[in-house]
Scaffold this active site. Structure first.
Site, short mmCIF file in Angstrom:
data_model
loop_
_atom_site.label_atom_id
_atom_site.label_comp_id
_atom_site.label_asym_id
_atom_site.label_seq_id
_atom_site.Cartn_x
_atom_site.Cartn_y
_atom_site.Cartn_z
N ILE A 32 2.85 -13.65 -6.58
CA ILE A 32 2.14 -13.72 -5.56
C ILE A 32 1.64 -12.52 -4.72
O ILE A 32 0.82 -12.22 -4.05
CB ILE A 32 2.15 -14.92 -4.34
N GLY A 35 4.24 -4.22 -4.34
CA GLY A 35 4.65 -2.97 -3.71
C GLY A 35 5.70 -2.53 -3.60
O GLY A 35 6.57 -2.53 -5.05
N ASP A 152 0.78 -1.24 13.26
CA ASP A 152 0.41 -1.71 11.68
C ASP A 152 -0.50 -2.94 11.53
O ASP A 152 -0.41 -3.13 10.11
CB ASP A 152 1.24 -1.32 11.36
#
Length: 437
Positions: A32, A35, A152
């Site tokens: 799913i 990176g 972030d």
């Protein structure tokens, strides 16, 4: 918990995942996500029949800085327990504790994230946006109450489900303010590079400056004064969601940086109302800068004003095109004379009318958005003030607005530079802690 009913029968493990060492407790369904860190799969936890997500982190000791970020994230998420933060269920024990270099982190499953939602053909109603923004605010209130800055916050780091429940994730760049005195960070550890399409890359050479940060808790987050031996650095948060004080490399930034990032997310959510953007192709981030002077200036097609290179696509220039150029009184938080000179070099711009950008937004929505996107962080609305804002009153549930039992302290941050061997020891301790949890 009772097992889910009608769990689909699983086929044999896909070839590409046959080397995954997830043990007998989980069965992988499909990939799913992916990176630079590795992959994420959807899996079934056999003991409960529930869906989970398993992230495989590869070669974690190859880069000590990245390794420390992973350690920081799993430690913070063990200590920070809240319904609006992603929960790590467990970290699977490695088959060889002395030589392992791959980590399997089992997380609670979420159906999507805001980045995917923004790129989907789905349209939102105002009630959906109110619920999403409120749930993020509740999560941030808890994080900040533990003396932690996320640093972030962006759409990809906000997991969501169909019921608009929210799980803030990715704490690799988060920092615990409490106990930061005496901590040691390398330049690489503290810096994150710009990226045009929201994905963080690793080409930053910006070094943190030595200084005296002034951060202490107030009811709205970390602010005021307290002497410390190091400062928080500004090269964090993907550019489009980065607060002005970070762009200007201010040392004394506060919880207000996360409020700015939420404001940017809020604006994009308003773009999901059909009357504001007919199709998903018409949506855009509010501040889509392509460079970020002085961190990574655009050296092509720029002009010099006041001795500084300027580009219309520079992040601050894009921000000023929407909010207007700030008045000098709003420079009060800027401590660096060069940064002040840089700000003064911008030509005057009137603020855009946000009601024209988001014509279907209510007056309450526009008011909260303006207060979140104040250039001067000292004038920016606090989390507590935002929770009291009329925009979220319809969806507010004060019982959800809990705070942490105390500051979140990461003792290993005080150790300075650490070897791979020491990091391995700390990971094994974390794995044991998750077992106890």
């Amino acid at each position: 918990m009772e097992p889910q009913k009608n769990v689909p029968k699983l086929s044999t493990l896909p070839k590409s995942f046959q080397d995954w060492e997830v043990g007998s407790g989980y069965e992988i369904v499909k990939q799913i996500g992916s990176g630079s860190y590795g992959y994420v799969v959807e899996a079934i936890q056999k003991s409960t029949g529930k869906k989970v997500a398993i992230k495989r982190l590869n070669k974690i000791f190859e880069d000590v800085v990245d390794c420390k970020r992973i350690l920081r994230e799993v430690t913070l998420l063990r200590k920070l327990v809240h319904p609006n933060l992603v929960n790590i269920i467990e970290i699977l024990e490695p088959s060889d504790p002395k030589t392992f270099d791959t980590l399997y982190v089992v997380l609670e499953y979420a159906q999507s994230d805001l980045k995917k939602l923004l790129k989907s053909p789905i349209h939102l109603e105002m009630i959906h946006i109110q619920t999403l923004v409120y749930n993020i605010l509740v999560g941030l209130k808890y994080i900040h109450s533990a003396d932690v800055l996320h640093r972030d916050l962006k759409p990809a780091n906000v997991l969501i489900n169909e019921d608009c429940s929210v799980k803030i994730c990715d704490f690799g760049l988060a920092r615990s303010i409490e106990g930061i005195e005496g901590a040691h960070f390398s330049a690489k550890d503290e810096s994150v590079a710009d990226d045009v399409d929201e994905n963080v890359t690793k080409n930053s050479t910006t070094k943190p400056k030595v200084g005296n940060p002034k951060l202490v808790k107030t009811s709205g987050g970390m602010i005021k004064t307290k002497n410390m031996k190091r400062e928080l650095t500004g090269h964090v948060v993907t550019r489009w969601y980065r607060a002005p004080e970070l762009i200007l490399l201010e040392k004394d930034y506060t919880a207000a940086i996360d409020v700015w990032s939420l404001g940017c997310i809020f604006a994009e959510l308003l773009g999901m109302i059909k009357e504001n953007a007919p199709t998903f192709l018409d949506r855009s981030p509010l501040f889509p800068g392509t460079s970020c002077f002085p961190l990574s200036p655009d050296r092509s097609n720029n002009v010099k004003r006041g001795g500084f290179p300027h580009s219309s696509q520079d992040q601050l220039s894009v921000i000023f095109s929407v909010l207007g150029t700030p008045k000098e009184e709003d420079f009060e938080f800027v401590t660096d004379s060069k940064a002040i000179e840089y700000l003064k070099s911008f030509p005057f711009k009137k603020p855009s009318d946000l009601t024209e950008i988001y014509p279907a937004a209510t007056s309450e929505a526009i008011d909260l958005l303006k207060k979140m996107l104040q250039f001067n962080p000292r004038k920016r609305i606090s989390i507590d003030e935002a929770l009291n804002h009329p925009f979220v009153s319809k969806v507010r549930d004060k019982s959800k607005e809990t705070v942490a039992p105390g500051p979140c302290i990461l003792e290993f941050e005080k150790e300075g530079e650490m070897t791979a061997e020491r990091l391995r020891e700390l990971f094994l301790e974390e794995i044991k802690n998750y077992r106890k949890k």
